[in-house]
Enzyme design. Structure first.
Site, PDB file in Angstrom:
ATOM      1  N   VAL A  56       0.851  -1.184   0.000  1.00 30.47           N
ATOM      2  CA  VAL A  56       0.000   0.000   0.000  1.00 30.47           C
ATOM      3  C   VAL A  56       0.892   1.241   0.000  1.00 30.47           C
ATOM      4  CG1 VAL A  56      -1.766   1.279   1.274  1.00 30.47           C
ATOM      5  CG2 VAL A  56      -1.792  -1.236   1.279  1.00 30.47           C
ATOM      6  N   CYS A  57       0.680   2.132  -0.966  1.00 33.69           N
ATOM      7  CA  CYS A  57       1.280   3.459  -0.932  1.00 33.69           C
ATOM      8  C   CYS A  57       2.815   3.403  -0.891  1.00 33.69           C
ATOM      9  CB  CYS A  57       0.693   4.193   0.266  1.00 33.69           C
ATOM     10  SG  CYS A  57       1.080   5.926   0.464  1.00 33.69           S
ATOM     11  N   HIS A  58       3.418   3.817   0.217  1.00 33.59           N
ATOM     12  CA  HIS A  58       4.870   3.779   0.395  1.00 33.59           C
ATOM     13  C   HIS A  58       5.385   2.375   0.723  1.00 33.59           C
ATOM     14  CE1 HIS A  58       4.382   8.151   0.888  1.00 33.59           C
ATOM     15  NE2 HIS A  58       5.691   8.262   0.708  1.00 33.59           N
ATOM     16  N   GLY A  59       4.489   1.421   0.923  1.00 36.20           N
ATOM     17  CA  GLY A  59       4.900   0.055   1.274  1.00 36.20           C
ATOM     18  C   GLY A  59       5.849  -0.555   0.260  1.00 36.20           C
ATOM     19  N   GLN A  61       8.393   0.656  -0.900  1.00 34.95           N
ATOM     20  CA  GLN A  61       9.780   0.984  -0.579  1.00 34.95           C
ATOM     21  C   GLN A  61      10.507  -0.180   0.085  1.00 34.95           C
ATOM     22  OE1 GLN A  61       8.952   4.591   1.741  1.00 34.95           O
ATOM     23  NE2 GLN A  61      10.198   5.720   0.264  1.00 34.95           N
TER      24      GLN A  61
END
Length: 131
Positions: A56-59, A61
């Protein structure tokens, strides 16, 4: 300051064999947790075994920094697109991107559609494991 939540199990005590899937939420936490050796151990376990993984989203990274998104398709929070591309991923601007066992989204506005697709990916894995 973010939100502070109680920890049920510290990273070092996670027995990866007890889990069938991995969800890496977004926000700023991935920026910090990706430097933990046990987070790497956990993440690599799920990728190596082709188990269901949701980002999810920045996950994104987290697996990106370990080289696990090379050649994979993913969605992510738009400002980190360059980071994902530098990690070898193909970024798709969509609310639910599925690449085999990997399902991802751009962020919280995508959650309704992403959640449905994530459950489909996770269900397929559970059903094939029990067959």
């Amino acid at each position: 300051n973010g939100r502070k939540l109680p920890v049920d199990v510290p990273w070092a005590e996670v027995d990866v064999e007890r889990y069938d899937a991995l969800i890496i939420p977004g926000g700023r936490a991935p920026e910090w947790i990706r430097v933990d050796a046990d987070v790497r151990r956990i993440t690599e376990h799920f990728f190596a075994r082709n188990l269901p993984i949701a980002l999810v989203c920045h996950g994104a990274q987290v697996p990106a920094v370990y080289g696990l998104l090379k050649g994979r398709k993913t969605a992510c929070f738009p400002p980190i697109t360059g980071d994902m591309e530098n990690a070898g991923a193909t970024v798709i601007d969509a609310p639910d991107v599925v690449d085999g066992n990997l399902v991802s989204c751009r962020g919280w506005p995508d959650m309704p559609q992403f959640g449905r697709v994530m459950m489909e990916v996770f269900s397929k894995s559970v059903n094939s494991a029990s067959a």
